[in-house]
Structures are given as structure tokens and as C-alpha cells.
Write an enzyme that holds these catalytic residues in place. Sequence first.
Site, PDB file in Angstrom:
ATOM      1  N   CYS A   1       4.980 -36.649 -62.222  1.00 48.07           N
ATOM      2  CA  CYS A   1       5.967 -37.058 -63.028  1.00 48.07           C
ATOM      3  C   CYS A   1       5.223 -37.882 -64.135  1.00 48.07           C
ATOM      4  CB  CYS A   1       6.598 -38.075 -62.218  1.00 48.07           C
ATOM      5  SG  CYS A   1       8.082 -37.168 -61.247  1.00 48.07           S
TER       6      CYS A   1
ATOM      7  N   HIS B   1       9.703 -41.348 -66.074  1.00 48.13           N
ATOM      8  CA  HIS B   1      10.250 -42.590 -65.594  1.00 48.13           C
ATOM      9  C   HIS B   1       9.449 -43.713 -65.770  1.00 48.13           C
ATOM     10  CE1 HIS B   1       7.798 -42.788 -61.959  1.00 48.13           C
ATOM     11  NE2 HIS B   1       7.794 -41.125 -62.134  1.00 48.13           N
TER      12      HIS B   1
END
Length: 199
Positions: A175, A159
Amino acid sequence: MPPSTPARAALIGACLAVAAAGCSFKSVPDPTLSSRDAAFMALVPEAEFDPHFARYLVDDPTKEAPGTVVVDIKARQLYLVQPDGKALRYGVTVGDEAYGWTGAATVARKAEWPAWNPPAEMVRRWPHVHAMAGGPANPLGARALYLSDQGRDTLYRIHGTNEPEKIGQAVSSGCIRLRNIDVVDLYNRVPVGARVLVR
């Protein structure tokens, strides 16, 4: 978003060093942004970053099939494998030692300016975190690619970020974060179902 003068000088130095080493690489133009993208991204403060983590077309070091996304945790680089022995390379933030992960996954879905719903284990660690609507203050940034393993959500994402100054570091909860302009570029190129390898 061109780099500032000191960053540009460093970029030129990096280019000369790589050229001298016999590698071939070239910068990749920024993607076209929607009016919403431009407005939201203007609200995320720009940050100086090492030009080594800029977006480039490079010789593919992964030897994976075209269309594969490969994250090199140690190098803090993400590669999108292209045909003809090339790859698009993006600088990333990765998980710190306690929360990092490796393995294979599939892009299960994609979202623009996604809402953030932190998992329960993250809320237990950091009680101050909470669900947020998509937007410039959201930690997921401009785009998110949701990763699954054999149909099960891994809870890991590729992301954007509202902290571009941390690109190239190991500070996330696992992440993979990219600068917003880079995650828009990646999002535009990677379909649902793409293979992702984190190693």
C-alpha cells in the site's frame, strides 16, 4: 503541523537548493480538520521527517492528464496532476521489494478513519495482525482510497498511517502511505473514479 526548528532549517535549505536549480514549487496549506480528525490525529505521535517529503505544488513531472494520481515508487512521491503544468506532490511510504506493485487502477471508494481488515495472505505472514476499527491506532490512518482494476479490488490502498516516521521508506506490504494530514488533503481533492498510476 509546522515542522520543528531543525526540520524548518532543513526545509529552508531544500527550498534554496530547488530555487537555485530553477524549479518552482511552493508549500500547500493544511486542510481544515473536523473536531474528530483533530482529536484522533493528536493521538498519533508526530515524527521528524525529511522536508523533501513535505506537501508542495510543483512543476508536473508526469505529463499525465489533470486529476490523475501518479505514484513514483523510486522517488517515494505521489503526484496529483493539476491543470497548467502543475502537480501536488506528497511524500509516501511504498511497498518493500517483496510486496511492491506497479500498474494502473481506479479509485473505487473512499473512507474516513476506515476499519482495517487485513487480507488472508497478510495474516498468514504475520499472525499477530487482526481486524481493527478506525481510529488513531489503526494502520490505515485518517483516510483510505480503495483501488480497483476493471472493477476488481486490487487489495491495495492509498491511506494514512500511524507510523509517520516511515514516510520516504519502502517498508509497507504494497500500500501507499501518506502522513495523515497529507492523506486528508489528498482525499479532499481526489474523487471516486480517479485514475491511479503506480510506476
